[in-house]
Design a protein around this motif. Sequence first.
Motif, PDB file in Angstrom:
ATOM      1  N   LEU A   1       3.283   6.145  -2.993  1.00 38.59           N
ATOM      2  CA  LEU A   1       4.159   6.726  -4.249  1.00 38.59           C
ATOM      3  C   LEU A   1       4.298   6.933  -5.511  1.00 38.59           C
ATOM      4  O   LEU A   1       4.274   7.895  -6.354  1.00 38.59           O
ATOM      5  N   CYS A   2       3.677   5.436  -5.972  1.00 37.08           N
ATOM      6  CA  CYS A   2       3.268   6.099  -7.331  1.00 37.08           C
ATOM      7  C   CYS A   2       2.015   6.993  -7.489  1.00 37.08           C
ATOM      8  O   CYS A   2       2.194   7.165  -8.399  1.00 37.08           O
ATOM      9  N   LEU A   3       1.133   6.872  -6.384  1.00 34.58           N
ATOM     10  CA  LEU A   3       0.101   8.006  -6.991  1.00 34.58           C
ATOM     11  C   LEU A   3       0.677   9.277  -6.810  1.00 34.58           C
ATOM     12  O   LEU A   3       0.478  10.004  -8.161  1.00 34.58           O
TER      13      LEU A   3
ATOM     14  N   ILE B   1       0.756   0.179 -10.286  1.00 29.20           N
ATOM     15  CA  ILE B   1       0.113   0.190  -9.264  1.00 29.20           C
ATOM     16  C   ILE B   1      -0.551  -1.205  -9.220  1.00 29.20           C
ATOM     17  O   ILE B   1      -0.545  -2.385 -10.367  1.00 29.20           O
ATOM     18  N   LYS B   2      -0.168  -1.838  -7.805  1.00 29.59           N
ATOM     19  CA  LYS B   2      -0.918  -3.154  -7.735  1.00 29.59           C
ATOM     20  C   LYS B   2      -2.417  -3.754  -6.739  1.00 29.59           C
ATOM     21  O   LYS B   2      -2.610  -4.730  -6.819  1.00 29.59           O
ATOM     22  N   SER B   3      -3.242  -2.638  -6.870  1.00 32.45           N
ATOM     23  CA  SER B   3      -4.417  -2.179  -6.451  1.00 32.45           C
ATOM     24  C   SER B   3      -5.230  -1.416  -7.408  1.00 32.45           C
ATOM     25  O   SER B   3      -5.126  -0.653  -7.888  1.00 32.45           O
ATOM     26  N   THR B   4      -6.376  -2.153  -7.363  1.00 30.14           N
ATOM     27  CA  THR B   4      -7.769  -1.275  -8.396  1.00 30.14           C
ATOM     28  C   THR B   4      -7.859  -0.075  -7.719  1.00 30.14           C
ATOM     29  O   THR B   4      -8.379   1.001  -7.817  1.00 30.14           O
ATOM     30  N   THR B   5      -8.027   0.176  -6.303  1.00 26.17           N
ATOM     31  CA  THR B   5      -8.362   1.355  -5.207  1.00 26.17           C
ATOM     32  C   THR B   5      -7.444   2.094  -5.754  1.00 26.17           C
ATOM     33  O   THR B   5      -7.854   3.551  -5.939  1.00 26.17           O
TER      34      THR B   5
ATOM     35  N   GLN C   1       0.688  -1.286  -0.045  1.00 23.26           N
ATOM     36  CA  GLN C   1      -0.275  -0.100  -0.298  1.00 23.26           C
ATOM     37  C   GLN C   1       0.720   1.306  -0.041  1.00 23.26           C
ATOM     38  O   GLN C   1       0.566   2.275  -0.696  1.00 23.26           O
ATOM     39  N   GLY C   2       2.091   1.576   0.657  1.00 19.36           N
ATOM     40  CA  GLY C   2       2.278   2.361   0.738  1.00 19.36           C
ATOM     41  C   GLY C   2       3.563   2.603  -0.750  1.00 19.36           C
ATOM     42  O   GLY C   2       3.254   3.651  -0.959  1.00 19.36           O
ATOM     43  N   LEU C   3       3.844   1.612  -1.411  1.00 16.67           N
ATOM     44  CA  LEU C   3       4.528   2.248  -2.572  1.00 16.67           C
ATOM     45  C   LEU C   3       3.736   2.158  -4.162  1.00 16.67           C
ATOM     46  O   LEU C   3       3.717   3.390  -4.227  1.00 16.67           O
TER      47      LEU C   3
END
Length: 660
Positions: free
Chosen positions: A481-483, A505-509, A476-478
């Motif tokens: 950072l990507c956002l 990014i690794k999450s749909t949210t 989630q922290g990474l």
Amino acid sequence: SAGRVLGQGDVKELIKKPEVQKKTIQEDDDDDVFETIQDEAEEAKEEKDEEDGAAANKKTIEDAEDEEQVDNAGSQESVDLDAATYSDEEEEKKDEDSPSPSATIDPAAAIAAFKESLNRSPFQPGSTPITFDAETAQPLPRLLQWNHIGALTSTPSGRQTSYDVTFNNSGLRRGHTFSRAESFIVGAVGEDGCIMATDVEDEMEEIDEEVEQQLKGVEGVSDKVREQMKRDKREQMARERSHSSKGSTVFYNRFQTFGPSATKDWTITLPQSERVVGCATGTGWSAVLTTSNFLRTFTSSGIQGKITWLSGSPVAIVGRGDSCAVVTRKNGANTVEIYDMSEGVELQSKADCPVDKVSWMGFDDGKTLHVYDEEGYLSALSGGGWSPVLDTLPLRKSREDSMWPVSVQSNKFVAVLLKGGNEHPEVLQRPIPSNFTLRVPVARTTDVVMEEVYIRGSMSMKNLDSTDESYEEMSQGLDKLCLRIFQSSLASNKVERCYDAAKRIKSTTALDIALKLCDQADLARGVRQGLVDRVNHLKGLLEEEEEVEEEEEEEEEEEEEVMEVSSVPRSSSLKRKSPRDENSTPLETVSPPSTSPPAAAAVVTGSKPSNPFTKKHFSPAKKSKNTIGNILSPSPNKLARSSTFSENARDKKRTKKRII
């Protein structure tokens, strides 16, 4: 005329000297005049030969003196002589024979060669070298190891050596001190205890004591003679015995125990001539490196474990938790082997060491191995490769300063900054270490800080299991950072950079947030739509992967339930007894049927007489619950159509998690 010619030739050669009087030869045949001239010529010739001989002798002496001076001075210049000169071949020969000033030993080169030999020899990370007092020749206090747990120091005092264990979190754990007769040369501190080892026991101390006893009471024996006698005795012992009788002694001091304190420590002696060159300990395990190229393992209670062959000569060993790292050297290159010690000795990974001169190594709190070299770089092992995570040269105030590593904790390099050319810290008065934030040497860009943090975070995630609690938090922290990188690039109208950040990014949210940022961005309509389409495509891929993961998790849960039900032993139902069975009479106590008439039996028993001619009604016997034929096996649960009793589904899930 012949005589005249002869006389005239001699005279012409001799009249060149001022001592010879010039004669006029008349062209007559007077014999007296000729004889007189001939006698004078002979005398002049003899005098000339004597002078030439003296001059030659003088030149020979001068040449010898010049050659001696040239040889002593080692000069390569030629000597100018009056009558003769050196040939080129003689000068070359003289230059080869004469010593050259450049052929002398350079002290700096000798020191460098000595350090190079030390770099190739085994070492214990976090330990100070063995030093002796110049006056008493006794060993001085030294650090056996200083790491993330604490420090282990040794202080010799006579025949005993005091060992002090201090913890970094002294407020929670209290240190302790103990004394031993052994002199341990290597040691390590771990979560459960500390392990130490002695040198090979070759009875040298007993030899010295024997010589001292022989010389006791003898006066006038100098120290030089005593040392010579001890050396002679050692050589004699070495000739009589080709190897030592014992190997190194390994001692383990346990910090806490639920049993008696007197039996919590243990000691073991290795086989003949096997010397310990390094040791490490962690949670429930301990290990030593030996000169036999063995990795010997033990439990915290002293039970011997697996013995593993090393791929090369041992260099260093370090441990933390369930992980153990060993550095070996073969064909001039260093190799790092990482073992999982939780269930025996299991080789996890093997990689070439990036540096040739390793001065320290250790694990951080995320099970990532770090190596510090003499050039000042701290490197981390991630995903089978090495990456620099800190350059300590800019952190030093002068060229003479150096770093003494202690540990790597929470993305901090804990080390002591040594000043004034010191190579190791004080033992009894250890300085307070400093914390240096890890910084990958990235190039300067607009988002250099966020990029550097993302690189270090992704490296740490590669060493974590997806089932760990910190894995999801770090993921989630990474994404955050990507956002931030996505938003910064969006403000600069760098849509390609935005797309690259979205792919990390690794999450749909988080991708939904990225889509909202796209709607709010001041971009051209076509450019915005192109970026939105690409982000939506990435979101669709993640949703498919999440669905596959959910299905696989459900299948795994069903398989686990089926395995639990099928693992119930079938024979266990035979042991169940019904209330009727408990009240029934055992078979051994049932009496055989009576052969007497029913009437007599009725009289004897005193019961009501029955009519023997009445029809008997037989009711069907009730089936016993504990009858073998009536035992019903539990009905298995219905399985999903895609379920199989194989590891295909689990392997597929693990592979996709690694990709994610």
